[in-house]
Design an enzyme around this catalytic site. Sequence first.
Site, PDB file in Angstrom:
ATOM      1  N   HIS A  18       0.839  -1.206   0.000  1.00  0.00           N
ATOM      2  CA  HIS A  18       0.000   0.000   0.000  1.00  0.00           C
ATOM      3  C   HIS A  18       0.874   1.257   0.000  1.00  0.00           C
ATOM      4  CE1 HIS A  18      -3.025  -2.701   2.276  1.00  0.00           C
ATOM      5  NE2 HIS A  18      -3.527  -2.516   1.074  1.00  0.00           N
ATOM      6  N   LYS A  42     -16.056  -7.956   5.812  1.00  0.00           N
ATOM      7  CA  LYS A  42     -15.422  -8.856   6.787  1.00  0.00           C
ATOM      8  C   LYS A  42     -15.116  -8.101   8.081  1.00  0.00           C
ATOM      9  CE  LYS A  42     -12.049  -7.272   3.723  1.00  0.00           C
ATOM     10  NZ  LYS A  42     -11.601  -7.216   2.417  1.00  0.00           N
ATOM     11  N   ARG A  91      -2.303  -6.148  -8.468  1.00  0.00           N
ATOM     12  CA  ARG A  91      -1.138  -7.005  -8.237  1.00  0.00           C
ATOM     13  C   ARG A  91      -1.065  -8.145  -9.226  1.00  0.00           C
ATOM     14  NH1 ARG A  91      -3.036  -7.870  -2.269  1.00  0.00           N
ATOM     15  NH2 ARG A  91      -4.836  -8.147  -3.615  1.00  0.00           N
ATOM     16  N   SER A 129      -2.880  -7.696   2.825  1.00  0.00           N
ATOM     17  CA  SER A 129      -3.129  -7.590   4.272  1.00  0.00           C
ATOM     18  C   SER A 129      -3.520  -8.948   4.833  1.00  0.00           C
ATOM     19  CB  SER A 129      -4.248  -6.583   4.551  1.00  0.00           C
ATOM     20  OG  SER A 129      -3.867  -5.314   4.117  1.00  0.00           O
TER      21      SER A 129
HETATM   22  O1  PNS Z   1      -9.152  -2.859   0.370  1.00  0.00           O
HETATM   23  P1  PNS Z   1     -10.453  -3.275  -0.208  1.00  0.00           P
HETATM   24  O2  PNS Z   1     -11.232  -4.094   0.806  1.00  0.00           O
HETATM   25  O3  PNS Z   1     -10.319  -3.981  -1.528  1.00  0.00           O
HETATM   26  O4  PNS Z   1     -11.285  -1.927  -0.462  1.00  0.00           O
HETATM   27  C1  PNS Z   1     -12.578  -1.962  -1.009  1.00  0.00           C
HETATM   28  C2  PNS Z   1     -13.227  -0.574  -0.934  1.00  0.00           C
HETATM   29  C3  PNS Z   1     -13.322  -0.097   0.512  1.00  0.00           C
HETATM   30  C4  PNS Z   1     -12.402   0.435  -1.717  1.00  0.00           C
HETATM   31  C5  PNS Z   1     -14.652  -0.679  -1.576  1.00  0.00           C
HETATM   32  O5  PNS Z   1     -15.359  -1.694  -0.952  1.00  0.00           O
HETATM   33  C6  PNS Z   1     -15.430   0.631  -1.484  1.00  0.00           C
HETATM   34  O6  PNS Z   1     -15.186   1.543  -2.209  1.00  0.00           O
HETATM   35  N1  PNS Z   1     -16.409   0.673  -0.554  1.00  0.00           N
HETATM   36  C7  PNS Z   1     -17.232   1.836  -0.345  1.00  0.00           C
HETATM   37  C8  PNS Z   1     -18.671   1.546  -0.798  1.00  0.00           C
HETATM   38  C9  PNS Z   1     -18.846   1.818  -2.273  1.00  0.00           C
HETATM   39  O7  PNS Z   1     -18.637   2.905  -2.765  1.00  0.00           O
HETATM   40  N2  PNS Z   1     -19.253   0.774  -3.012  1.00  0.00           N
HETATM   41  C10 PNS Z   1     -19.549   0.888  -4.434  1.00  0.00           C
HETATM   42  C11 PNS Z   1     -18.315   0.817  -5.295  1.00  0.00           C
HETATM   43  S1  PNS Z   1     -18.124  -0.783  -5.858  1.00  0.00           S
END
Ligand code: PNS
Length: 160
Positions: A18, A42, A91, A129
Amino acid sequence: MTRIAIYPGSFDPVTRGHEDIIRRSTRLADRVIVAVAENIGKAPLFTIDERLAFLRTATADIPDVTVQAFDGLLADLARSVSASVVVRGLRAVSDFEYEFQMALMNRQLHADLETVFLVPGLELTFLSSSLVKEVARFGGDVTPFVHPEVRAALQAKFSA
Ligand code: PNS
């Protein structure tokens, strides 16, 4: 015009991968907002305050980076902070399907928001992570993968 990028994620916890993406993002934008999702599907290992604190420590030496929590839609956050770009790290091919769906959904919700994918340094492409937590849980050495403060917190969590 000031270009503002958002780098969103769970960051449970932030890894060297990150950090690498954050550094690369600062080459593309005048300001990078690392946006930490408060509620993730989660159950997180670390609280939102812990995840924010680790990120602030890990990015302390990178100029033009701020860290904040968010709840709700990323598209709404982007509007409220006038961000024009979302950065995500890619990745491997396995990341692609989910990332592609998310990018298209975000475009549906905010037509002017562009998603860009950055590739981390080769030596970091295997990092996640989840894997770091697994290694720490079973007593493995995570020194190369996370900031020392994160390593100490992982050790404390799993030795309790
Ligand atoms: O590190 P991650 O878990 O892959 O991050 C995912 C994240 C937090 C970026 C994604 O779930 C997110 O943007 N959540 C906010 C809710 C949202 O906007 N959802 C619609 C877009 S798909």
